[in-house]
Design a protein around this motif. Structure first.
Motif, mmCIF file in Angstrom:
data_model
loop_
_atom_site.group_PDB
_atom_site.id
_atom_site.type_symbol
_atom_site.label_atom_id
_atom_site.label_comp_id
_atom_site.label_asym_id
_atom_site.label_seq_id
_atom_site.Cartn_x
_atom_site.Cartn_y
_atom_site.Cartn_z
ATOM 1 N N SER A 286 0.791 -0.946 -0.238
ATOM 2 C CA SER A 286 0.577 0.218 -0.496
ATOM 3 C C SER A 286 0.903 1.198 0.394
ATOM 4 O O SER A 286 0.251 2.336 -0.601
ATOM 5 C CB SER A 286 -0.957 -0.164 1.113
ATOM 6 O OG SER A 286 -0.192 0.219 2.528
ATOM 7 N N ALA B 98 1.377 4.936 -2.498
ATOM 8 C CA ALA B 98 0.444 5.584 -2.550
ATOM 9 C C ALA B 98 0.497 6.560 -1.170
ATOM 10 O O ALA B 98 1.812 6.037 -0.501
ATOM 11 C CB ALA B 98 -1.315 5.946 -2.096
ATOM 12 N N ARG B 99 1.010 8.284 -1.584
ATOM 13 C CA ARG B 99 1.615 9.004 -0.342
ATOM 14 C C ARG B 99 0.484 8.949 0.619
ATOM 15 O O ARG B 99 0.929 9.296 2.225
ATOM 16 C CB ARG B 99 1.384 10.290 -0.603
ATOM 17 C CG ARG B 99 2.909 10.370 -2.313
ATOM 18 C CD ARG B 99 2.827 11.199 -3.061
ATOM 19 N NE ARG B 99 3.883 11.649 -3.852
ATOM 20 C CZ ARG B 99 4.650 12.476 -5.141
ATOM 21 N NH1 ARG B 99 3.318 13.312 -5.279
ATOM 22 N NH2 ARG B 99 5.230 11.877 -6.150
ATOM 23 N N SER C 20 -1.549 7.163 2.070
ATOM 24 C CA SER C 20 -2.489 5.472 2.007
ATOM 25 C C SER C 20 -3.349 5.554 3.321
ATOM 26 O O SER C 20 -3.543 6.426 4.565
ATOM 27 C CB SER C 20 -1.292 4.478 2.471
ATOM 28 O OG SER C 20 -0.458 4.567 1.683
ATOM 29 N N ALA D 77 -8.288 8.088 -5.034
ATOM 30 C CA ALA D 77 -7.888 9.224 -4.827
ATOM 31 C C ALA D 77 -7.888 8.941 -3.035
ATOM 32 O O ALA D 77 -6.030 8.318 -3.088
ATOM 33 C CB ALA D 77 -7.658 10.160 -5.387
ATOM 34 N N ALA E 217 -6.809 4.911 -1.891
ATOM 35 C CA ALA E 217 -5.349 4.801 -2.242
ATOM 36 C C ALA E 217 -4.687 4.043 -1.371
ATOM 37 O O ALA E 217 -4.519 4.588 -0.317
ATOM 38 C CB ALA E 217 -4.477 5.534 -3.327
ATOM 39 N N GLY E 218 -4.347 2.823 -1.506
ATOM 40 C CA GLY E 218 -2.938 2.952 -0.277
ATOM 41 C C GLY E 218 -3.716 1.312 0.262
ATOM 42 O O GLY E 218 -2.912 1.389 1.444
ATOM 43 N N CYS F 256 -2.989 -2.062 -8.998
ATOM 44 C CA CYS F 256 -3.746 -1.001 -7.629
ATOM 45 C C CYS F 256 -4.494 -0.139 -8.733
ATOM 46 O O CYS F 256 -4.948 -0.267 -9.478
ATOM 47 C CB CYS F 256 -1.756 0.181 -7.861
ATOM 48 S SG CYS F 256 -1.555 0.538 -8.784
ATOM 49 N N LYS G 255 -3.612 3.442 -8.404
ATOM 50 C CA LYS G 255 -3.742 4.104 -9.597
ATOM 51 C C LYS G 255 -4.363 3.592 -10.791
ATOM 52 O O LYS G 255 -4.159 4.179 -11.933
ATOM 53 C CB LYS G 255 -2.597 4.159 -9.322
ATOM 54 C CG LYS G 255 -1.753 5.754 -9.978
ATOM 55 C CD LYS G 255 -0.468 5.996 -10.237
ATOM 56 C CE LYS G 255 0.342 7.060 -11.036
ATOM 57 N NZ LYS G 255 -0.183 6.703 -12.601
ATOM 58 N N GLN H 128 -1.920 12.930 -4.783
ATOM 59 C CA GLN H 128 -1.237 10.921 -4.159
ATOM 60 C C GLN H 128 -0.070 10.212 -5.210
ATOM 61 O O GLN H 128 1.019 9.366 -4.566
ATOM 62 C CB GLN H 128 -3.027 10.474 -4.545
ATOM 63 C CG GLN H 128 -2.579 9.048 -4.119
ATOM 64 C CD GLN H 128 -2.600 9.058 -2.456
ATOM 65 O OE1 GLN H 128 -1.376 8.660 -1.882
ATOM 66 N NE2 GLN H 128 -4.056 9.146 -1.552
ATOM 67 N N TRP H 129 0.111 10.506 -6.257
ATOM 68 C CA TRP H 129 0.979 9.945 -7.387
ATOM 69 C C TRP H 129 1.825 10.898 -7.965
ATOM 70 O O TRP H 129 2.472 10.189 -8.337
ATOM 71 C CB TRP H 129 0.074 9.257 -8.236
ATOM 72 C CG TRP H 129 -0.963 7.856 -7.728
ATOM 73 C CD1 TRP H 129 -0.668 6.926 -6.354
ATOM 74 C CD2 TRP H 129 -2.400 7.788 -7.335
ATOM 75 N NE1 TRP H 129 -1.621 6.149 -6.382
ATOM 76 C CE2 TRP H 129 -2.598 7.390 -6.825
ATOM 77 C CE3 TRP H 129 -3.630 9.180 -7.718
ATOM 78 C CZ2 TRP H 129 -4.009 6.622 -6.666
ATOM 79 C CZ3 TRP H 129 -4.587 8.938 -7.900
ATOM 80 C CH2 TRP H 129 -5.146 7.707 -7.392
#
Length: 439
Positions: A2, A6-7, A9, A93, A96-97, A112, A114, A193-194
């Motif tokens: 995860s 993603a930054r 998560s 969005a 994510a994670g 994932c 994304k 996020q990405w």
């Protein structure tokens, strides 16, 4: 896996301006994951007109399980709208994670969230609005397979994958303002996020869409939000009417920080003025706003008759999103002064007091502006947005816990209000929405 993808998560505890009331004895993460898993399992539809390859396939979140095909309409099944698409992109969005928690059968080649987000973006890029030139806004409605007897779903399913040949009809290929606002916000979330250094420059695409949103969906005199690009220049009542659920102050504040070429603060101020006029003109005590507002005698007022969809002057199937939209603004940014009052006093507090008086959540549904019932009860649509204002209100934590414990909150229903808006409301009320970087 995860954190790799993603930054921010999920679960991601944001630092809201106003801390929401969050019950400690409820497994909120489990509720959100449960509904998200069901949406991924049931609602993804893949475009057969594009290759089924990781970086090429196109995808939508379907609008609902069935769709009534009216006499004279094109005889293919409606599969999504820009509103559902915007909800879906925001959900992806924010979620994510969480890949390791999903136990999801991914579309071949994908690993994932994304990958799914990019597939949704490719659909936006492939099907722009037909209004004007170089319009990057998204066509309101897409169609799938022809209707077949009782099957109005518009897709076919093979090995668990739903597919349809995506098409648009020029009669419904214009845009809906709120759908594009959500898509733009989702792109800015994706940039945070990405990052925008791989397949797509999310931020630049968002800026291109903001240029078109300003040109096609902002009234040139009042600076209010139009219903869509199809009403630009309309000389009738629809040329200036405002759909109250299009008033998304948190988005407008993000747009103002991101797009320096256009005065989104002016649109935000005009939108708050609509809310002020409605509350003052009806002297509303319960925070309920109408589906639409019209400009008459120098003020914004609830229409007394149908202007577009039906119960346009009532708290109905458009305004049901208002507690989520305005409650999000209050939580994320803090209280906003509106004339001599504030967003909290005009909307958040009275809505919380009005709804918490209901001992049975199943009695929530459309209302007349005086708070009396309008038609059949529909808690699956109307209850979840009230969770946001309840969590923001703080005065009644028992009411917050009651909504979180309501069985219908994480039940899957197969429609965009009953699932997507519920999930987004839960994310907001639990502190799991956040602002793009630098905002």
């Amino acid at each position: 896996m995860s954190n790799k993808f993603a930054r921010n998560s999920f679960p991601y505890k944001s630092s809201y301006a106003i801390s929401p009331v969050i019950p400690e004895n409820i497994n909120i993460k489990e509720k959100i994951i449960s509904l998200f898993k069901q949406i991924l399992q049931n609602d993804l539809i893949i475009d057969t007109n594009a290759p089924l390859e990781k970086d090429k396939f196109r995808m939508v979140f379907r609008h609902c399980l069935t769709w009534e095909i009216e006499e004279g309409d094109i005889n293919v099944s409606h599969i999504t709208t820009s509103e559902s698409h915007g909800y879906g992109m925001m959900i992806l969005a924010y979620m994510a994670g969480c890949e390791e928690s999903l136990d999801h059968k991914w579309i071949p080649g994908c690993v994932c969230i994304k990958d799914y987000f990019d597939a949704m973006l490719r659909t936006v890029l492939e099907f722009p609005s037909s209004i004007g030139k170089n319009n990057h806004l998204f066509a309101w409605e897409l169609f799938g397979f022809p209707a077949d007897g009782e099957n109005k779903s518009g897709y076919k399913q093979t090995d668990g994958i739903k597919t349809a040949p995506f098409t648009k009809d020029q009669k419904s290929a214009d845009c809906a303002t709120d759908g594009d606002m959500d898509i733009i916000c989702a792109l800015l979330l994706a940039d945070s996020q990405w990052g925008s250094d791989k397949n797509y420059n999310y931020k630049q695409i968002a800026l291109d869409m903001l240029e078109c949103l300003w040109n096609y969906c902002v009234h040139k005199k009042y600076f209010t939000l139009l219903l869509g690009d199809w009403t630009l220049g309309n000389k009738g009542v629809l040329g200036s009417a405002v759909r109250i659920s299009d008033i998304i102050p948190a988005h407008l504040k993000v747009f103002a920080k991101t797009d320096k070429e256009h005065d989104w603060q002016k649109v935000l101020d005009a939108s708050y003025n609509v809310i002020r006029d409605l509350c003052e003109s009806k002297n509303l005590q319960n925070g309920l706003l109408p589906d639409f507002a019209i400009f008459k005698d120098g003020k914004w007022k609830a229409p007394k008759k149908t202007i577009l969809e039906g119960d346009d002057g009532s708290y109905s199937y458009n305004a049901c999103r208002v507690p989520w939209r305005l409650g999000s603004d209050y939580l994320l940014y803090g209280d906003t002064k509106i004339n001599t009052s504030s967003l909290f006093n005009l909307i958040v507090k009275p809505l919380n007091e009005f709804t918490s008086a209901f001992t049975d959540i199943d009695q929530l549904g459309p209302f007349n502006l005086d708070g009396s019932p309008l038609g059949e009860r529909d808690p699956e649509t109307f209850a979840a947005p009230f969770l946001v204002t309840a969590a923001a209100g703080k005065a009644n934590p028992d009411w917050v816990e009651k909504i979180w414990n309501w069985q219908g909150l994480d039940d899957y229903n197969g429609d965009n209000y009953g699932d997507y808006v519920k999930l987004l409301s839960m994310l907001t009320a639990s502190g799991n929405t956040w602002l793009p970087s630098g905002i």
